[in-house]
Scaffold this motif. Structure first.
Motif, PDB file in Angstrom:
ATOM      1  N   LEU A   1       3.711   2.356  -2.387  1.00 61.58           N
ATOM      2  CA  LEU A   1       4.196   2.998  -3.606  1.00 61.58           C
ATOM      3  C   LEU A   1       3.311   2.615  -4.778  1.00 61.58           C
ATOM      4  O   LEU A   1       2.831   1.487  -4.861  1.00 61.58           O
ATOM      5  N   GLN A   2       3.137   3.537  -5.696  1.00 57.89           N
ATOM      6  CA  GLN A   2       2.314   3.260  -6.871  1.00 57.89           C
ATOM      7  C   GLN A   2       3.195   3.082  -8.101  1.00 57.89           C
ATOM      8  O   GLN A   2       4.262   3.680  -8.199  1.00 57.89           O
ATOM      9  N   GLY A   3       2.747   2.245  -9.019  1.00 55.70           N
ATOM     10  CA  GLY A   3       3.431   2.072 -10.290  1.00 55.70           C
ATOM     11  C   GLY A   3       4.816   1.473 -10.187  1.00 55.70           C
ATOM     12  O   GLY A   3       5.682   1.775 -11.002  1.00 55.70           O
TER      13      GLY A   3
ATOM     14  N   THR B   1       0.803  -1.224   0.000  1.00 53.69           N
ATOM     15  CA  THR B   1       0.000   0.000   0.000  1.00 53.69           C
ATOM     16  C   THR B   1       0.833   1.269   0.000  1.00 53.69           C
ATOM     17  O   THR B   1       0.287   2.359   0.187  1.00 53.69           O
TER      18      THR B   1
ATOM     19  N   SER C   1       7.083  -2.172  -9.696  1.00 50.99           N
ATOM     20  CA  SER C   1       6.995  -3.635  -9.774  1.00 50.99           C
ATOM     21  C   SER C   1       7.285  -4.273  -8.422  1.00 50.99           C
ATOM     22  O   SER C   1       7.973  -3.695  -7.569  1.00 50.99           O
ATOM     23  N   LYS C   2       6.775  -5.476  -8.250  1.00 45.58           N
ATOM     24  CA  LYS C   2       6.972  -6.195  -6.987  1.00 45.58           C
ATOM     25  C   LYS C   2       8.452  -6.443  -6.710  1.00 45.58           C
ATOM     26  O   LYS C   2       8.901  -6.319  -5.573  1.00 45.58           O
TER      27      LYS C   2
ATOM     28  N   PHE D   1       5.441   9.260  -5.878  1.00 52.59           N
ATOM     29  CA  PHE D   1       5.427   7.848  -5.473  1.00 52.59           C
ATOM     30  C   PHE D   1       4.315   7.506  -4.504  1.00 52.59           C
ATOM     31  O   PHE D   1       4.089   6.352  -4.219  1.00 52.59           O
ATOM     32  N   TYR D   2       3.623   8.505  -3.970  1.00 51.54           N
ATOM     33  CA  TYR D   2       2.563   8.226  -2.994  1.00 51.54           C
ATOM     34  C   TYR D   2       1.427   7.488  -3.665  1.00 51.54           C
ATOM     35  O   TYR D   2       0.974   7.858  -4.733  1.00 51.54           O
ATOM     36  N   ARG D   3       0.961   6.452  -3.009  1.00 42.52           N
ATOM     37  CA  ARG D   3      -0.207   5.715  -3.495  1.00 42.52           C
ATOM     38  C   ARG D   3      -1.432   6.531  -3.124  1.00 42.52           C
ATOM     39  O   ARG D   3      -1.554   6.997  -2.015  1.00 42.52           O
ATOM     40  N   THR D   4      -2.334   6.706  -4.077  1.00 44.24           N
ATOM     41  CA  THR D   4      -3.495   7.578  -3.842  1.00 44.24           C
ATOM     42  C   THR D   4      -4.783   6.768  -3.796  1.00 44.24           C
ATOM     43  O   THR D   4      -5.730   7.049  -4.509  1.00 44.24           O
ATOM     44  N   GLU D   5      -4.842   5.781  -2.940  1.00 43.80           N
ATOM     45  CA  GLU D   5      -6.047   4.958  -2.822  1.00 43.80           C
ATOM     46  C   GLU D   5      -6.894   5.451  -1.686  1.00 43.80           C
ATOM     47  O   GLU D   5      -6.463   5.916  -0.700  1.00 43.80           O
TER      48      GLU D   5
END
Length: 115
Positions: free
Chosen positions: A44-46, A42, A48-49, A111-115
């Motif tokens: 970083l966005q975009g 939850t 890869s694993k 890089f922030y995840r925006t969920e």
């Protein structure tokens, strides 16, 4: 806890600075400092694993985060007490500088995840 967490006494300044010299990892630390423990998926966005796994390893091995299993994921938390004990004021200074500098702040927000 997973292996490879250095003891408080084994945390080295050069490893912490190297780990936090990357904008993705600095973004993770800024989020953990703000919001507390988070699931690894939850943060970083975009990304890869395999890249996330690399960043978690660098942060964990340098002594910046705790990583512990929780079901199918890992939970990450900032080792603030350990970092403050080893290097008083360092973490706060780095986080403050990251927020105060417009270029760094913009890079972190990417890089922030925006969920």
């Amino acid at each position: 806890m997973l292996e490879n967490h250095p003891s408080r006494e084994a945390i080295r300044l050069e490893n912490v600075l190297a780990a936090l010299g990357n904008p993705m990892r600095l973004a993770v630390i800024a989020l953990l400092a703000e919001e507390g423990e988070r699931s690894c998926g939850t943060l970083l966005q975009g990304v890869s694993k395999s890249t996330l796994t690399h960043h978690w390893r660098v942060l964990r091995d340098s002594g910046v985060i705790w990583q512990k299993p929780s079901g199918r994921e890992n939970l990450l938390s900032l080792r603030r007490d350990d970092l403050d004990a080893r290097f008083p004021g360092l973490l706060d200074a780095l986080l403050r500088a990251a927020v105060d500098d417009a270029v760094t702040r913009q890079a972190l927000q990417a890089f922030y995840r925006t969920e």
